[in-house]
Write a protein that holds these residues in place. Structure first.
Motif, PDB file in Angstrom:
ATOM      1  N   PRO A   1       3.051  15.975  12.970  1.00 16.34           N
ATOM      2  CA  PRO A   1       4.226  15.332  12.380  1.00 16.34           C
ATOM      3  C   PRO A   1       4.551  13.954  12.959  1.00 16.34           C
ATOM      4  CG  PRO A   1       4.748  17.564  13.134  1.00 16.34           C
ATOM      5  CD  PRO A   1       3.352  17.263  13.568  1.00 16.34           C
ATOM      6  N   ASP A   2       4.178  13.704  14.220  1.00 16.09           N
ATOM      7  CA  ASP A   2       4.502  12.414  14.839  1.00 16.09           C
ATOM      8  C   ASP A   2       3.455  11.336  14.568  1.00 16.09           C
ATOM      9  OD1 ASP A   2       6.849  13.409  15.892  1.00 16.09           O
ATOM     10  OD2 ASP A   2       5.902  14.049  17.756  1.00 16.09           O
ATOM     11  N   LEU A   3       2.444  11.626  13.746  1.00 19.55           N
ATOM     12  CA  LEU A   3       1.384  10.654  13.494  1.00 19.55           C
ATOM     13  C   LEU A   3       1.435  10.155  12.056  1.00 19.55           C
ATOM     14  CD1 LEU A   3      -1.161   9.165  14.506  1.00 19.55           C
ATOM     15  CD2 LEU A   3      -2.489  11.103  13.628  1.00 19.55           C
ATOM     16  N   SER A   4       1.737   8.874  11.913  1.00 20.68           N
ATOM     17  CA  SER A   4       1.691   8.238  10.602  1.00 20.68           C
ATOM     18  C   SER A   4       1.281   6.784  10.792  1.00 20.68           C
ATOM     19  CB  SER A   4       3.033   8.341   9.873  1.00 20.68           C
ATOM     20  OG  SER A   4       4.019   7.597  10.539  1.00 20.68           O
ATOM     21  N   PHE A   5       0.725   6.232   9.750  1.00 24.79           N
ATOM     22  CA  PHE A   5       0.282   4.840   9.751  1.00 24.79           C
ATOM     23  C   PHE A   5       1.002   4.122   8.622  1.00 24.79           C
ATOM     24  CE2 PHE A   5      -3.116   7.422  11.437  1.00 24.79           C
ATOM     25  CZ  PHE A   5      -3.497   6.735  12.566  1.00 24.79           C
ATOM     26  N   LEU A   6       1.471   2.909   8.893  1.00 27.14           N
ATOM     27  CA  LEU A   6       2.098   2.097   7.867  1.00 27.14           C
ATOM     28  C   LEU A   6       0.990   1.351   7.135  1.00 27.14           C
ATOM     29  CD1 LEU A   6       4.752   1.157   6.568  1.00 27.14           C
ATOM     30  CD2 LEU A   6       4.794  -0.701   8.253  1.00 27.14           C
ATOM     31  N   LEU A   7       0.967   1.473   5.806  1.00 23.63           N
ATOM     32  CA  LEU A   7      -0.051   0.821   4.984  1.00 23.63           C
ATOM     33  C   LEU A   7       0.608  -0.132   3.998  1.00 23.63           C
ATOM     34  CD1 LEU A   7      -2.189   3.925   3.861  1.00 23.63           C
ATOM     35  CD2 LEU A   7      -2.500   2.524   5.901  1.00 23.63           C
ATOM     36  N   VAL A   8      -0.199  -1.066   3.527  1.00 26.21           N
ATOM     37  CA  VAL A   8       0.229  -1.956   2.447  1.00 26.21           C
ATOM     38  C   VAL A   8      -1.011  -2.325   1.648  1.00 26.21           C
ATOM     39  CG1 VAL A   8      -0.031  -4.167   3.701  1.00 26.21           C
ATOM     40  CG2 VAL A   8       1.689  -3.959   1.887  1.00 26.21           C
ATOM     41  N   SER A   9      -0.832  -2.547   0.361  1.00 24.07           N
ATOM     42  CA  SER A   9      -1.948  -3.069  -0.425  1.00 24.07           C
ATOM     43  C   SER A   9      -2.211  -4.486   0.074  1.00 24.07           C
ATOM     44  CB  SER A   9      -1.598  -3.108  -1.908  1.00 24.07           C
ATOM     45  OG  SER A   9      -2.573  -3.877  -2.596  1.00 24.07           O
TER      46      SER A   9
ATOM     47  N   SER B   1      -8.177   3.099  -4.594  1.00 23.92           N
ATOM     48  CA  SER B   1      -7.003   2.423  -4.026  1.00 23.92           C
ATOM     49  C   SER B   1      -7.399   1.883  -2.668  1.00 23.92           C
ATOM     50  CB  SER B   1      -5.843   3.405  -3.858  1.00 23.92           C
ATOM     51  OG  SER B   1      -5.434   3.913  -5.095  1.00 23.92           O
ATOM     52  N   VAL B   2      -6.924   0.679  -2.369  1.00 23.48           N
ATOM     53  CA  VAL B   2      -7.261   0.025  -1.107  1.00 23.48           C
ATOM     54  C   VAL B   2      -5.967  -0.337  -0.384  1.00 23.48           C
ATOM     55  CG1 VAL B   2      -8.383  -1.980  -0.046  1.00 23.48           C
ATOM     56  CG2 VAL B   2      -9.401  -0.902  -2.071  1.00 23.48           C
ATOM     57  N   TYR B   3      -5.920   0.022   0.901  1.00 27.51           N
ATOM     58  CA  TYR B   3      -4.760  -0.292   1.733  1.00 27.51           C
ATOM     59  C   TYR B   3      -5.223  -0.886   3.059  1.00 27.51           C
ATOM     60  CZ  TYR B   3      -2.040   2.585  -1.464  1.00 27.51           C
ATOM     61  OH  TYR B   3      -1.437   3.092  -2.586  1.00 27.51           O
ATOM     62  N   SER B   4      -4.334  -1.610   3.686  1.00 25.63           N
ATOM     63  CA  SER B   4      -4.567  -2.119   5.035  1.00 25.63           C
ATOM     64  C   SER B   4      -3.556  -1.470   5.962  1.00 25.63           C
ATOM     65  CB  SER B   4      -4.364  -3.636   5.094  1.00 25.63           C
ATOM     66  OG  SER B   4      -5.377  -4.294   4.380  1.00 25.63           O
ATOM     67  N   ILE B   5      -3.994  -1.148   7.168  1.00 21.88           N
ATOM     68  CA  ILE B   5      -3.078  -0.618   8.170  1.00 21.88           C
ATOM     69  C   ILE B   5      -2.292  -1.785   8.750  1.00 21.88           C
ATOM     70  CG2 ILE B   5      -2.901   0.496  10.426  1.00 21.88           C
ATOM     71  CD1 ILE B   5      -5.243   2.269   9.651  1.00 21.88           C
TER      72      ILE B   5
END
Length: 142
Positions: free
Chosen positions: A47-55, A82-86
């Motif tokens: 639950p404490d692991l997430s990454f912020l992404l953006v196109s 779909s392509v995202y960047s961290i």
């Protein structure tokens, strides 16, 4: 971080090799950050692991790369992708960066994902999201 979320199995992306540095984390869900171009890649197991992404195309419209055939096959990509960047948030938010060298590539129809390292690329891991403003503009002299 989000509290309790109901997530259907059909919403879960499988990353067979995890993400670099998080090899054991291979199940993630996308959580939109409302009214922004950003989205979170949230681990199902941790639950404490997430990454912020953006196109990346939002802030770097000319961003382009050729997805290697091996990655294409692993992701079972036919058409939809779909392509995202961290995103790395800095203490000074305006200096935050996105990783263009290793995009997160998703197959939305098969729910398969992978962070792909673009070998032989001129892109970097710390591409400025918001270009630095010219602090001298508008200041006139005589």
């Amino acid at each position: 971080m989000w509290g309790e979320l109901e997530v259907g199995e059909e919403e879960v992306y499988h990353f067979s090799k995890g993400l670099p540095g998080f090899d054991e984390e291979n199940r993630f869900v996308l959580i939109p950050w409302e009214d922004t171009p950003f989205i979170y890649l949230q681990s199902i197991k941790e639950p404490d692991l997430s990454f912020l992404l953006v196109s990346p195309f939002v802030f770097a419209p000319d961003y382009t790369f050729e997805l290697p055939e091996a990655d294409r096959a692993e992701l079972e990509i036919d058409e939809e992708v779909s392509v995202y960047s961290i995103v790395t948030i800095q203490s000074e938010v305006s200096t935050s960066t996105m990783n263009l060298l290793a995009p997160v590539v998703l197959n939305p129809s098969k729910k398969i994902g992978k962070q792909v390292v673009l070998h032989q690329s001129s892109y970097g891991t710390r591409h400025q999201i918001w270009p630095a403003k010219d602090t001298n503009s508008g200041k006139g002299g005589v």
